[in-house]
Design a protein around this motif. Structure first.
Motif, PDB file in Angstrom:
ATOM      1  N   LEU A  79       0.823  -1.205   0.000  1.00 26.37           N
ATOM      2  CA  LEU A  79       0.000   0.000   0.000  1.00 26.37           C
ATOM      3  C   LEU A  79       0.862   1.261   0.000  1.00 26.37           C
ATOM      4  CD1 LEU A  79      -2.910  -1.214   2.277  1.00 26.37           C
ATOM      5  CD2 LEU A  79      -3.025  -0.653  -0.133  1.00 26.37           C
ATOM      6  N   ARG A  82       1.736   1.741  -3.533  1.00 25.46           N
ATOM      7  CA  ARG A  82       0.644   2.372  -4.285  1.00 25.46           C
ATOM      8  C   ARG A  82       0.536   3.857  -3.968  1.00 25.46           C
ATOM      9  NH1 ARG A  82      -3.966  -2.250  -3.363  1.00 25.46           N
ATOM     10  NH2 ARG A  82      -3.080  -3.793  -4.779  1.00 25.46           N
ATOM     11  N   ALA A  90      -4.370   5.387  -0.693  1.00 25.82           N
ATOM     12  CA  ALA A  90      -3.642   4.191  -0.224  1.00 25.82           C
ATOM     13  C   ALA A  90      -3.168   4.322   1.221  1.00 25.82           C
ATOM     14  CB  ALA A  90      -2.461   3.910  -1.151  1.00 25.82           C
TER      15      ALA A  90
END
Lengths: 249, 233
Positions: A79, A82, A90
């Protein structure tokens, strides 16, 4: 700056995961360990402000089972990747995931590893040690770490691949199988050890079964701590030894 | 009785390793009594006695779980003390199994009590360490505020120091108290199995109660029947 987490980065996270609880404290729990591990991917963020924010958000309090932290760290790394790649949501999803999953993963990990695999391996190792000596502790360490290390270290890579679907870990087939192995393995090895104790060719063999019943009865009701119970058993044993075997030949 | 300086150094080193392995790092379970007592016995010169004490202590603390922030008894240093004292206990040994031997009843009781005391004393001391992490947290937050990951990691690794020092201190204290206790204990030649087998029994019962919480009586009944049947044959 490339917003990619490499396998080397994940290896570094897995390495630092072995030191997760080095600075464990009652306030922030494992936060410093999480931050130390996640610092392996600080290169995702190029500006000093972003790096400060990155380190500070991983210093928020967190507490989970250290073995199960591997998959969670991998998912958090995905995450972060991202977020660094431009996904505006994210970071908040990662913070939310961390808060939601730390409790269930802790409960699963404690039941599976501390209250399951550890006593199972301990009893199996004790039975083997009774018959074969030094092989017992070796089997104990190998048996436990054959499950522990893949989850703790390999789990980082698995969690990175799964991202927010990391909760699938709790429904994994191996988890179910391990639960069954623990449920049946502990009583079976326990009975083996009782039988071995009762087969000693001396009068004290009669003390094993009653002591085991006392242990399981008091243990299942959490009436007495293990140390206190053992202290009482030692006292009873000393009295019995004074009564029944005043001196060895 | 006492250990030579080399043995002391190795036992303190093992105490350090097991203290850190229990929770702070690696957690390969070298800190569990079955392994730590065996290694301590081997270092002190009698691996079979150390391993026998490890088998006994492994069950004793099988129900001790680090749930939430409640620390375990300090198993690693306790097991090192138990294994080393078993190796240096005076008097003849008696066979617990084809390969395990134990000291006589009184020395065995003393070393088990000292070992359990070390483990239980370590629990509140570990809790105290966990409560005093403020300076490390401050250091880590300052480092993070400056964007310096190395400072965060340094603060984190500095947390190993008090845990390791506590483990070594408990091993040293336990060995000093234990060897003194073994020196002044009355020399009554009684069978150590009178002490070992009840401890083994309660330990196994404790471990088994973990997997059969609601139906523990079934396991208890099975253990009683099996134990009596085997003892009769």
């Amino acid at each position: 700056m490339s917003a990619r987490v490499s396998r080397l980065d994940l290896t570094r996270i897995a390495f630092w995961n072995l030191f997760l609880q080095a600075s464990y404290g009652t306030g922030r729990r494992q936060a410093l360990g999480i931050a130390a591990a996640m610092a392996s991917i600080r290169g995702l963020w190029s500006t000093p402000e972003d790096r400060r924010a990155f380190l500070l958000r991983h210093l928020e309090p967190m507490n989970t089972n250290p073995v199960m932290a591997g998959p969670l760290l991998g998912a958090m790394a995905r995450l972060e990747e991202r977020a660094a790649g431009g996904d505006a949501e994210a970071v908040s999803r990662m913070v939310h995931m961390r808060r939601v999953l730390e409790g269930p993963l802790a409960a699963t990990g404690d039941a599976l590893f501390w209250a399951g695999l550890r006593p199972l391996a301990g009893l199996a190792g004790s039975v083997i040690a009774w018959q074969c000596g030094a092989l017992g502790p070796i089997v104990f360490v190998v048996l436990y770490n054959a499950v522990h290390l893949p989850v703790r270290l390999g789990g980082v890579f698995w969690g990175h691949a799964k991202a927010e679907r990391v909760l699938e870990l709790m429904r994994a087939r191996w988890v179910m199988r391990l639960r069954v192995a623990v449920r049946w393995g502990i009583p079976v090895f326990g009975l083996c050890l009782v039988a071995l104790g009762a087969s000693v060719e001396a009068l004290p063999r009669w003390t094993v079964a009653p002591a085991a019943v006392a242990g399981v009865f008091l243990g299942s009701r959490s009436l007495v701590r293990g140390g206190l119970l053992a202290g009482g058993a030692i006292m009873v044993g000393l009295i019995l030894s004074a009564v029944f075997s005043p001196s060895l030949p | 009785m006492s250990f030579d300086p080399g043995t002391w150094a190795l036992l303190l080193g093992l105490g350090l390793w097991t203290a850190l392995d229990q929770s702070a790092c690696l957690q390969l379970l070298v800190s569990q009594p079955l392994v730590a007592s065996w290694l301590a016995g081997w270092i002190a010169g009698d691996a079979a006695s150390g391993l026998a004490v490890g088998v006994l202590l492994q069950g004793v603390w099988s129900r001790s779980l680090p749930l939430g922030a409640s620390p375990l008894p300090f198993l690693g240093p306790a097991a090192v003390v138990g294994g080393a004292l078993a190796a240096c206990a005076p008097g003849p040994r008696v066979g617990l199994s084809p390969v395990l031997v134990i000291p006589e009843a009184v020395p065995l009781a003393i070393l088990l009590w000292v070992s359990i005391a070390v483990g239980e004393l370590g629990r509140p001391l570990l809790q105290r360490i966990y409560r005093r992490r403020g300076a490390l947290v401050e250091m880590a937050l300052t480092g993070a505020g400056e964007g310096r990951a190395s400072r965060v990691r340094l603060a984190h690794l500095m947390g190993l120091v008090p845990t390791g020092l506590l483990g070594m201190s408990l091993v040293a204290a336990g060995l000093l108290v234990g060897t003194s206790g073994l020196d002044i204990a009355p020399h009554v030649h009684t069978d150590g199995r009178w002490v070992a087998l009840p401890v083994l029994g309660v330990g196994v019962g404790q471990a088994c109660s973990l997997s059969m919480k609601r139906r523990a009586w079934i396991w208890g009944a099975a253990a009683l029947v099996l134990g009596v049947a085997v003892a009769l044959t």
